[in-house]
Design an enzyme around this catalytic site. Structure first.
Site, mmCIF file in Angstrom:
data_model
loop_
_atom_site.group_PDB
_atom_site.id
_atom_site.type_symbol
_atom_site.label_atom_id
_atom_site.label_comp_id
_atom_site.label_asym_id
_atom_site.label_seq_id
_atom_site.Cartn_x
_atom_site.Cartn_y
_atom_site.Cartn_z
ATOM 1 N N GLU A 139 94.809 70.883 3.044
ATOM 2 C CA GLU A 139 95.277 71.343 1.727
ATOM 3 C C GLU A 139 94.189 71.196 0.668
ATOM 4 O O GLU A 139 94.006 72.073 -0.170
ATOM 5 C CB GLU A 139 96.531 70.568 1.288
ATOM 6 N N TYR B 211 101.213 70.402 -6.276
ATOM 7 C CA TYR B 211 101.073 71.350 -5.163
ATOM 8 C C TYR B 211 100.823 70.614 -3.833
ATOM 9 O O TYR B 211 101.525 70.823 -2.844
ATOM 10 C CB TYR B 211 99.922 72.332 -5.460
ATOM 11 N N ASP C 43 101.494 78.020 -5.154
ATOM 12 C CA ASP C 43 100.051 78.276 -5.275
ATOM 13 C C ASP C 43 99.841 79.714 -5.751
ATOM 14 O O ASP C 43 100.811 80.418 -6.081
ATOM 15 C CB ASP C 43 99.335 78.000 -3.940
ATOM 16 N N CYS D 45 102.770 97.182 0.656
ATOM 17 C CA CYS D 45 104.175 97.424 0.304
ATOM 18 C C CYS D 45 104.881 98.236 1.397
ATOM 19 O O CYS D 45 106.080 98.067 1.617
ATOM 20 C CB CYS D 45 104.273 98.151 -1.030
#
Ligand code: SF4
Length: 341
Positions: free
Chosen positions: A35, A118, A136, A197
């Site tokens: 992370e 986070y 994020d 999309c």
């Protein structure tokens, strides 16, 4: 919220799961390392750093026993080095206060250096199933488009709004999977420019798609000022082929990395200027070569000239050229070192 949002998302995740090394473990130490590395670094760039980091420091104890120089050397070139300094501090605290067992609870993680909401949410959701949602850049982009959220992308109101929408959903499923699915979906499907999309399972309910405003979201901060800086590095080589270096200690970029003698100027300087500057410190010097490069950072563009000189003297604390490879340098300096060795 789209009907069955979390269910559809997790089904997509199970099919499109990426084979990433930190996905094969629930070890909070390894999740933490991944992370922190991926906070400011793309997955393709961060993965080799993650692998060499874990290879060199397989657990928090080993990391706490390393010197900061050793750690910086493994992370050389990664950028945003404060996070690496914080990792070193954090490892030492975990060894002393948690007997080398990396914590997994949000309330404990959030108190450690370099761990914010986070990272604490990511580790606690993946390693102990806490219902903490991660927000994020990928998640912000996805939600701002799905719900046509017009807040500035990294503002606290944007993050609060997204958490309010998402945290009802996270309760229904494995929170670690939900978080990783969200981040992957934002990164792989709802990408910044090359969004897909036509392949998106949420396109029927997506506000940005419906109103054809995908490119306009999320709303970015305007007018980020980029400053131009001029760095002159003096690589002065003595009679025994040694040079002098030192560690950067200023509150500035590249803190704790090494560099040659630096003169920052308002503009480019000439060979004559460089000679005049060095003549005050060295006798019988001869100019050999200049290397130049440009280096872009988030808010700065660096124009860097490396002035290579030889001097007719022997330095008391010089480093021979091959040994420079043992020290952590900022990427542009390391690039030039390979040319002068
Ligand atoms: S339809 Fe397009 S903009 Fe909307 S969530 Fe899907 S990928 Fe993103």
């Amino acid at each position: 919220m789209e009907n069955n949002f979390a269910k559809k998302l997790i089904e997509w995740y199970k099919i499109n799961l990426r084979d990433l090394p930190w996905r094969k473990t629930n070890d909070p130490y390894k999740i933490w390392v991944s992370e922190i590395i991926l906070q400011q670094t793309r997955i393709d760039q961060g993965t080799p750093y993650y692998l060499s980091f874990i290879n060199k420091f397989p657990n928090v104890k080993k990391l706490s026993e390393s010197t900061l120089d050793e750690l910086m050397k493994v992370c050389q070139g990664i950028g945003y080095y404060n996070r690496i300094v914080n990792m070193h501090k954090c490892a030492k605290i975990v060894v002393i206060e948690y007997n080398s067992n990396f914590p997994t609870k949000y309330s404990e993680l959030i108190k450690l250096p370099g761990i914010g909401d986070y990272t604490a949410s990511a580790i606690s959701s993946i390693c102990s199933g806490e219902s903490k949602m991660v927000v994020d850049g990928n998640v912000i982009r996805l939600f701002s488009r799905l719900y046509n959220l017009n807040y500035q992308q990294h503002s606290s109101i944007m993050k609060k709004t997204i958490k309010k929408i998402g945290e009802k959903e996270i309760l229904k499923f494995n929170s670690g999977d939900f978080n990783q699915a969200l981040m992957d979906y934002g990164s792989m499907i709802c990408s910044p420019k090359k969004y897909k999309c036509d392949k998106c399972i949420f396109s029927k309910s997506c506000e940005a798609f419906k109103f054809d405003i995908v490119d306009e979201l999320p709303v970015k901060k305007k007018n980020i000022t980029i400053s131009q800086r001029f760095f002159n590095y003096f690589v002065v080589i003595d009679k025994s082929l040694k040079v002098k270096i030192h560690k950067r200690k200023e509150k500035d970029i590249w803190n704790n990395l090494y560099e040659f003698e630096l003169l920052e100027t308002n503009n480019k300087i000439s060979v004559k200027d460089a000679e005049t500057y060095l003549e005050e410190k060295h006798q019988r010097l001869s100019f050999k070569k200049k290397h130049q490069l440009s280096h872009k950072l988030t808010h700065q563009v660096l124009s860097i000239d490396f002035w290579i000189f030889e001097v007719d003297e022997v330095f008391k604390y010089g480093i021979d050229l091959p040994s420079l490879n043992n020290y952590p340098f900022p990427k542009p300096i390391f690039t030039i070192i390979s040319k002068i060795q």
